[in-house]
Design an enzyme around this catalytic site. Structure first.
Site, mmCIF file in Angstrom:
data_model
loop_
_atom_site.group_PDB
_atom_site.id
_atom_site.type_symbol
_atom_site.label_atom_id
_atom_site.label_comp_id
_atom_site.label_asym_id
_atom_site.label_seq_id
_atom_site.Cartn_x
_atom_site.Cartn_y
_atom_site.Cartn_z
ATOM 1 N N ASP A 15 -0.587 1.372 -7.916
ATOM 2 C CA ASP A 15 0.807 0.888 -7.933
ATOM 3 C C ASP A 15 1.762 2.057 -7.735
ATOM 4 O O ASP A 15 2.767 1.954 -7.014
ATOM 5 C CB ASP A 15 1.085 0.193 -9.281
ATOM 6 C CG ASP A 15 2.256 -0.763 -9.245
ATOM 7 O OD1 ASP A 15 3.071 -0.694 -8.303
ATOM 8 O OD2 ASP A 15 2.380 -1.575 -10.173
ATOM 9 N N HIS A 207 2.205 -5.409 -18.027
ATOM 10 C CA HIS A 207 2.439 -4.477 -16.911
ATOM 11 C C HIS A 207 3.951 -4.424 -16.675
ATOM 12 O O HIS A 207 4.521 -5.327 -16.069
ATOM 13 C CB HIS A 207 1.686 -5.043 -15.698
ATOM 14 C CG HIS A 207 1.831 -4.300 -14.412
ATOM 15 N ND1 HIS A 207 0.810 -3.556 -13.863
ATOM 16 C CD2 HIS A 207 2.851 -4.211 -13.526
ATOM 17 C CE1 HIS A 207 1.193 -3.048 -12.706
ATOM 18 N NE2 HIS A 207 2.439 -3.422 -12.478
ATOM 19 N N CYS A 240 6.633 -2.110 -5.316
ATOM 20 C CA CYS A 240 5.905 -2.924 -4.340
ATOM 21 C C CYS A 240 6.863 -3.204 -3.187
ATOM 22 O O CYS A 240 7.997 -3.612 -3.413
ATOM 23 C CB CYS A 240 5.466 -4.223 -5.029
ATOM 24 S SG CYS A 240 4.811 -5.450 -3.898
HETATM 25 P P1 HMG Z 1 -2.283 -12.177 6.402
HETATM 26 O O1 HMG Z 1 -1.588 -11.512 7.520
HETATM 27 O O2 HMG Z 1 -1.818 -13.527 5.982
HETATM 28 O O3 HMG Z 1 -3.851 -12.217 6.583
HETATM 29 O O4 HMG Z 1 -2.242 -11.184 5.179
HETATM 30 P P2 HMG Z 1 -4.836 -12.661 7.683
HETATM 31 O O5 HMG Z 1 -6.039 -13.143 6.943
HETATM 32 O O6 HMG Z 1 -4.156 -13.584 8.676
HETATM 33 O O7 HMG Z 1 -5.193 -11.279 8.389
HETATM 34 C C1 HMG Z 1 -4.274 -10.562 9.168
HETATM 35 C C2 HMG Z 1 -4.906 -9.243 9.572
HETATM 36 O O8 HMG Z 1 -5.169 -8.435 8.415
HETATM 37 C C3 HMG Z 1 -6.257 -9.394 10.271
HETATM 38 O O9 HMG Z 1 -6.380 -8.293 11.148
HETATM 39 C C4 HMG Z 1 -7.245 -9.224 9.133
HETATM 40 O O10 HMG Z 1 -8.514 -8.756 9.543
HETATM 41 C C5 HMG Z 1 -6.563 -8.164 8.310
HETATM 42 P P3 HMG Z 1 -6.145 -8.445 12.702
HETATM 43 O O11 HMG Z 1 -7.195 -9.422 13.140
HETATM 44 O O12 HMG Z 1 -4.735 -8.986 12.873
HETATM 45 O O13 HMG Z 1 -6.322 -7.043 13.196
HETATM 46 N N1 HMG Z 1 -6.957 -8.233 6.893
HETATM 47 C C6 HMG Z 1 -7.397 -7.193 6.192
HETATM 48 N N2 HMG Z 1 -7.625 -5.916 6.541
HETATM 49 C C7 HMG Z 1 -8.099 -5.109 5.574
HETATM 50 N N3 HMG Z 1 -8.336 -5.513 4.302
HETATM 51 C C8 HMG Z 1 -8.122 -6.783 3.934
HETATM 52 C C9 HMG Z 1 -7.628 -7.673 4.908
HETATM 53 N N4 HMG Z 1 -7.315 -8.976 4.876
HETATM 54 C C10 HMG Z 1 -6.889 -9.316 6.098
HETATM 55 N N5 HMG Z 1 -8.365 -7.174 2.690
HETATM 56 C C11 HMG Z 1 -3.097 -10.302 3.103
HETATM 57 C C12 HMG Z 1 -2.784 -11.534 3.914
HETATM 58 C C13 HMG Z 1 -3.397 -10.735 1.701
HETATM 59 C C14 HMG Z 1 -4.299 -9.599 3.727
HETATM 60 C C15 HMG Z 1 -1.860 -9.355 3.175
HETATM 61 O O14 HMG Z 1 -0.691 -10.064 2.893
HETATM 62 C C16 HMG Z 1 -1.983 -8.202 2.207
HETATM 63 O O15 HMG Z 1 -2.830 -7.334 2.359
HETATM 64 N N6 HMG Z 1 -1.127 -8.168 1.159
HETATM 65 C C17 HMG Z 1 -1.205 -7.154 0.121
HETATM 66 C C18 HMG Z 1 0.140 -6.836 -0.399
HETATM 67 C C19 HMG Z 1 0.016 -5.813 -1.513
HETATM 68 O O16 HMG Z 1 -0.930 -5.060 -1.604
HETATM 69 N N7 HMG Z 1 1.044 -5.783 -2.407
HETATM 70 C C20 HMG Z 1 1.070 -4.844 -3.475
HETATM 71 C C21 HMG Z 1 0.082 -5.153 -4.563
HETATM 72 S S1 HMG Z 1 0.647 -6.407 -5.702
HETATM 73 C C22 HMG Z 1 1.675 -5.532 -6.800
HETATM 74 O O17 HMG Z 1 2.009 -4.402 -6.563
HETATM 75 C C23 HMG Z 1 2.062 -6.172 -8.104
HETATM 76 C C24 HMG Z 1 1.250 -5.629 -9.289
HETATM 77 O O18 HMG Z 1 1.447 -4.226 -9.452
HETATM 78 C C25 HMG Z 1 1.661 -6.335 -10.600
HETATM 79 C C26 HMG Z 1 3.178 -6.411 -10.804
HETATM 80 O O19 HMG Z 1 3.867 -5.366 -10.756
HETATM 81 O O20 HMG Z 1 3.642 -7.535 -11.004
HETATM 82 C C27 HMG Z 1 -0.251 -5.867 -9.086
HETATM 83 MG MG MG Z 2 3.238 -3.365 -10.406
#
Ligand code: HMG
Ligand code: MG
Length: 301
Positions: A15, A207, A240
Site C-alpha cells: 500500500d 486498516h 490508492c
Molecule cells: P480489467 O481490465 O477489468 O481486467 O481489470 P481484464 O480481466 O479485462 O484484463 C485486462 C488486462 O489485464 C488483460 O491484459 C489481462 O491479462 C490483464 P491484456 O489482454 O489487455 O494485455 N490482467 C492481469 N495482468 C496481470 N495480473 C493480473 C491481471 N488480471 C488481468 N492479476 C483488474 C481488472 C482487477 C485486473 C484490474 O482492475 C486491477 O488490477 N486492479 C487492481 C487495482 C489495485 O491494485 N488497487 C490498489 C489495491 S486496493 C487498496 O489499495 C485498498 C486497500 O489498501 C485497503 C484500503 O485502504 O481500503 C487494500
Molecule cells: Mg489502503
C-alpha cells in the site's frame, strides 16, 4: 497471546508504494522488506499481483517475490484480484494472499472493474485453491467508513461484505478506511456492528489511512473494543490511485509508539523500525514526515 498482545500487519511495501510516481528499484523494495523484518515485523505485505497497467509501481511483483529472502516466522502476503493474479503469485512462490473488495459499489468498480458480487465470484475459486494448498488468506473491505464516489457507507454494507468474505474462507478481514475519513465514533459504530453480527475480534483487522490525522485516535478506540490487529505503513506512505483524496496509511512508527505507551506487546523495535523508515524516505527522496519519525522515541538524555 495475552489480552495486551497486538499484531502489527505491515503494508508499507505494498500500500505504501503502490501509488508512488518515483520509480523504485526491486532491490530498494527488497532492502525495505529486509529492514522491516529486522525490526521485528512478522507480517509484511510484499507486493500485488494486479494488472501492471492498474498499478505500474508494482509491475515487478514476480521478480520481487521470487528474489525475497524469506525469514523463518515471517509471513509475506501478496494481493491477488483474480485467477491470473493467483497464477502469477503461485509461479513466484507465494503462500499467503489477500483478496480485496469494498463496501461501496462505486469504489469496487473504479478499483477492480467489478461489482461487489462479481468480486466474490472471482475470489471463490482463488480462495478455494489457496485453502487446498494450506495458504493463509485475508479479505479486504475497503471504503468501510466512506467512499470517494458515493459518500457515507452504512455499517450494514460493511457487515454484509465481511461475512461473505469469511464465508469464502478467508482467515481474517481487514476493514479499510481507504480515504481516511473515520473518527472514533465511526469505529465504535462499524466495529460494534461487526462484533454484534457474531464476527470474532480475532477475525478482524483495522486498516486506517491518516488523511485527516484521526488514525491514532481510531486505533485507541478499536483497542478499547478488543481489536488486536492493525495495518500500518512504515514511513507513513500509502494511498490508492482509485481513491482520490486518500493520503498515507497510519505510520507503523506512530502505531508502535502508541502501543508502547499503552503497554501492549507487539515485538517491534522502534529504533530498528526507524532505520527502515529512513531507508524508504531516502529512496523516495523526501524527508520522513511522520510524527514519531520526526520527534523520535521519547527517552531521557
Ligand atoms: P480489467 O481490465 O477489468 O481486467 O481489470 P481484464 O480481466 O479485462 O484484463 C485486462 C488486462 O489485464 C488483460 O491484459 C489481462 O491479462 C490483464 P491484456 O489482454 O489487455 O494485455 N490482467 C492481469 N495482468 C496481470 N495480473 C493480473 C491481471 N488480471 C488481468 N492479476 C483488474 C481488472 C482487477 C485486473 C484490474 O482492475 C486491477 O488490477 N486492479 C487492481 C487495482 C489495485 O491494485 N488497487 C490498489 C489495491 S486496493 C487498496 O489499495 C485498498 C486497500 O489498501 C485497503 C484500503 O485502504 O481500503 C487494500
Ligand atoms: Mg489502503
Amino acid at each position: 497471546m495475552t489480552d495486551r498482545d497486538v499484531r502489527i500487519y505491515e503494508v508499507g511495501p505494498r500500500d505504501g508504494l503502490q501509488n508512488e510516481a518515483t520509480p523504485i528499484s526491486t532491490d530498494a523494495k527488497l532492502r525495505f522488506i529486509d529492514l522491516l523484518a529486522d525490526a521485528g515485523l512478522r507480517e509484511i505485505e510484499a507486493t500485488s499481483f494486479v494488472s501492471p497497467r492498474a498499478i505500474p509501481q508494482l509491475a515487478d511483483a514476480g521478480e520481487l517475490l521470487a528474489q525475497l529472502t524469506r525469514r523463518p516466522g515471517v509471513r509475506y502476503p501478496v494481493l491477488v484480484p483474480n485467477a491470473r493474479g493467483l497464477e502469477r503469485a503461485t509461479a513466484a512462490g507465494a503462500d499467503a494472499i489477500c483478496v480485496f473488495t469494498a463496501a461501496s459499489e462505486a469504489f469496487t468498480r473504479a478499483n477492480i472493474n467489478m461489482t461487489i458480487a462479481e468480486s466474490m465470484s472471482a475470489f471463490r475459486p482463488v480462495l478455494q485453491d489457496a485453502r487446498e494448498r494450506g495458504w493463509w488468506s485475508r479479505g479486504y473491505v475497503s471504503t468501510a467508513f466512506g467512499c470517494p464516489y458515493q459518500g457515507e457507507v452504512g455499517e450494514a454494507a460493511v457487515v454484509g461484505v465481511a461475512r461473505e468474505l469469511l464465508a469464502l474462507g478467508v482467515d481474517e478481514v481487514s476493514i479499510g478506511d481507504t480515504i481516511g475519513v473515520a473518527g472514533p465514533a465511526d469505529v465504535r459504530r462499524v466495529v460494534g456492528a461487526l462484533l454484534g453480527a457474531g464476527i470474532a475480534p480475532a477475525q478482524l483487522a483495522l486498516h486506517f489511512h491518516d488523511t485527516r490525522g484521526t488514525a491514532i485516535a481510531n486505533v485507541s478506540a478499536a483497542l478499547d473494543l478488543g481489536i488486536r490487529t492493525f495495518d500500518a505503513s512504515t514511513g507513513g506512505t500509502g494511498g490508492c490511485p482509485y481513491a482520490p483524496g486518500a493520503a498515507g496509511n497510519l505510520a507503523t512508527e506512530d502505531l508502535v509508539y502508541l502501543l508502547d505507551r499503552e503497554g501492549c506487546a507487539h515485538g517491534v523495535d522502534l529504533d530498528a523500525l526507524m532505520v527502515a523508515a529512513h531507508h524508504i524516505a531516502g529512496v523516495l527522496g523526501r524527508p520522513l514526515s511522520t510524527k514519531v519519525g520526526q520527534a523520535g522515541a521519547w527517552r531521557l538524555p
